[in-house]
Design a protein around this motif. Structure first.
Motif, PDB file in Angstrom:
ATOM      1  N   VAL A 256      -6.434   8.783  -1.846  1.00  0.00           N
ATOM      2  CA  VAL A 256      -6.046   9.226  -0.508  1.00  0.00           C
ATOM      3  C   VAL A 256      -6.738   8.333   0.505  1.00  0.00           C
ATOM      4  O   VAL A 256      -7.964   8.163   0.454  1.00  0.00           O
ATOM      5  CB  VAL A 256      -6.445  10.695  -0.259  1.00  0.00           C
ATOM      6  N   THR A 257      -5.967   7.746   1.416  1.00  0.00           N
ATOM      7  CA  THR A 257      -6.547   6.894   2.447  1.00  0.00           C
ATOM      8  C   THR A 257      -6.257   7.485   3.825  1.00  0.00           C
ATOM      9  O   THR A 257      -5.160   7.982   4.079  1.00  0.00           O
ATOM     10  CB  THR A 257      -6.003   5.457   2.378  1.00  0.00           C
ATOM     11  N   GLY A 258      -7.265   7.379   4.714  1.00  0.00           N
ATOM     12  CA  GLY A 258      -7.126   7.930   6.053  1.00  0.00           C
ATOM     13  C   GLY A 258      -7.435   6.930   7.146  1.00  0.00           C
ATOM     14  O   GLY A 258      -7.683   7.329   8.279  1.00  0.00           O
ATOM     15  N   TYR A 259      -7.409   5.653   6.810  1.00  0.00           N
ATOM     16  CA  TYR A 259      -7.625   4.614   7.803  1.00  0.00           C
ATOM     17  C   TYR A 259      -6.275   4.203   8.399  1.00  0.00           C
ATOM     18  O   TYR A 259      -5.217   4.461   7.812  1.00  0.00           O
ATOM     19  CB  TYR A 259      -8.316   3.406   7.182  1.00  0.00           C
ATOM     20  N   ARG A 260      -6.320   3.558   9.561  1.00  0.00           N
ATOM     21  CA  ARG A 260      -5.065   3.136  10.186  1.00  0.00           C
ATOM     22  C   ARG A 260      -4.326   2.166   9.260  1.00  0.00           C
ATOM     23  O   ARG A 260      -4.949   1.436   8.472  1.00  0.00           O
ATOM     24  CB  ARG A 260      -5.325   2.516  11.556  1.00  0.00           C
TER      25      ARG A 260
END
Length: 444
Positions: A256-260
């Motif tokens: 899961v990635t939450g960076y722009r």
């Protein structure tokens, strides 16, 4: 007294209930796909959900709460309207001051007041800071990025690799844990992504959050979203740390990635690159503005998305010809929390589909699309029982912390998380042994 979500003009309570229901149903789907169907009736308690959507306000450590927004994270009157800035993190504060050409916080009001809102937005964004002009919903709908967002689904989930993914480990007996044995690499920060991975941890997943060194989270924010998870630090520019990360990735089921969008591409961690190396992965991405449109690469937070999309105007004071109305805010960071539960729902659903059809799966979500959903959803009547303001009823203790209970519940499932949050970066970069993980759960 009205509950915290029922106080909003927009249908926040209904949206909150819907996102939690989606995660609950997806958890039941995964349990069934793994051979342990949940009970036929699944419930979402609206008062419990309202408390969970304001969980950061209920967190206590030794009886003390945590600070909220910083002084420079607020609305400011500009020459032709309003601006919303975000400077909770020190580096964002420095960029904001630099972009405005001032050296101290006391100079900010006059500087912004002398500029058009769009000028502030452009200048601060150009310096990688965070500021948006406050818009009406109509102005956002006409904006190029508003049009791009309107054409996107609320949640995009698709199989992008046909290769079979293999079976997950069997669920342990006892407490119903649909995600037991699932290993989740959590590359998220702030609220939305961590809320989603916190939900996966509740349901049995081994969630390991990985952060870069020198960029720790805000204490209260990190603790509130850290229940049930572990935290480690790896420098992906260091060859040894990078090798360790690749070892973790080789055994992960979910990333899961939450960076722009694009921020992790230089490390070979774009969704396409991840699925090329691990074709059976479930990859989920969450961002402020989405992956399409002119603002796709911008930084953003819940408060900024509310301001840009028209939510702040809808929740604000009556219109004033001189300033365009004093902007307001939702009674919770509902875009963050709601998108977090949709993220959990997407991952759980992808794992259930993977168990049946195999393949590698990609889920994409954004706060901006959640804002569009909120703004275009008709007002909904909230049942009376959701209006009671009884947050203490929906709080408990885990370790040294008093905190809100999770809103996602399954009959026979966990009431709360198995363990409190660990100190930031304090865990070894390794997966738990499955027997140890099952033992911890069985002991509760």
């Amino acid at each position: 007294m009205p509950g915290p979500l029922a106080a909003a003009r927009l249908p926040v309570a209904a949206i909150a209930a819907g996102t939690v229901a989606a995660a609950t149903l997806a958890a039941a789907d995964l349990a069934a796909a793994r051979g342990t169907p949940a009970a036929a009736r699944l419930d979402v308690d609206l008062a419990r959900t309202a408390t969970a959507f304001t969980s950061e306000r209920h967190l206590r450590a030794e009886g003390r709460g945590f600070a909220g927004f910083a002084a420079l994270s607020r609305f400011w009157p500009a020459a032709d309207g309003w601006v919303r800035t975000h400077a909770n993190y020190p580096h964002h504060r420095e960029r904001l001051l630099w972009a405005l050409g001032v050296t101290g916080e006391d100079e900010v009001p006059n500087r912004i007041a002398a500029l058009d809102a769009s000028t502030v937005e452009d200048r601060v964004t150009a310096e990688n800071g965070l500021a948006v002009a406050v818009r009406t919903a109509q102005a956002w709908a006409a904006h190029p990025h508003g049009r791009a967002v309107a054409g996107q689904p609320l949640l995009r989930l698709r199989r992008v690799v046909e290769e079979h993914g293999g079976a997950l480990p069997p669920m342990p007996a006892g407490v119903l844990l649909p995600a037991a044995g699932v290993r989740v690499l959590d590359l998220t920060r702030v609220i939305a992504g961590p809320v989603g991975t916190r939900t996966l941890a509740l349901l049995g997943a081994d969630v390991l959050r990985v952060d870069p060194p020198g960029l720790p989270e805000l204490p209260g924010q990190y603790l509130d979203t850290g229940f049930g998870k572990r935290s480690t630090v790896l420098d992906l520019t260091d060859p040894r740390d990078r090798a360790t990360f690749e070892d973790l990735l080789s055994a992960a089921h979910v990333v899961v990635t939450g960076y722009r969008p694009g921020a992790l591409d230089r490390f070979g961690l774009s969704p396409a690159a991840l699925l090329d190396r691990r074709p059976a992965l479930v990859v989920a991405t969450i961002s402020a503005w989405g992956t399409e449109g002119p603002w796709a690469g911008r930084r953003g937070f819940d408060s900024l998305v509310q301001a840009a999309t028209g939510i702040a105007t809808a929740e604000g004071a009556p219109y004033d010809a001189a300033k365009g109305g004093l902007p307001g805010a939702l009674p919770a960071q509902a875009l963050d929390h709601g998108t977090g539960y949709l993220l959990a729902a997407a991952v759980l659903r992808a794992l259930a589909l993977r168990a049946v059809t195999g393949g590698g799966w990609l889920a994409e979500l954004s706060l901006a699309r959640a804002a569009h959903w909120l703004l275009t959803t008709p007002p909904a009547a909230v049942p009376t029982e959701a209006a009671g303001d009884e947050p203490n009823r929906w709080c408990t203790r885990t370790g040294p912390y008093r905190h809100a209970l999770p809103p996602v519940t399954l009959p026979g499932g966990p009431e709360t998380w198995a363990e409190p949050p660990h100190a930031w970066g304090s865990d070894a970069p390794a997966w738990r042994a499955r027997s140890a993980q099952a033992g911890e759960r069985g002991a509760r």
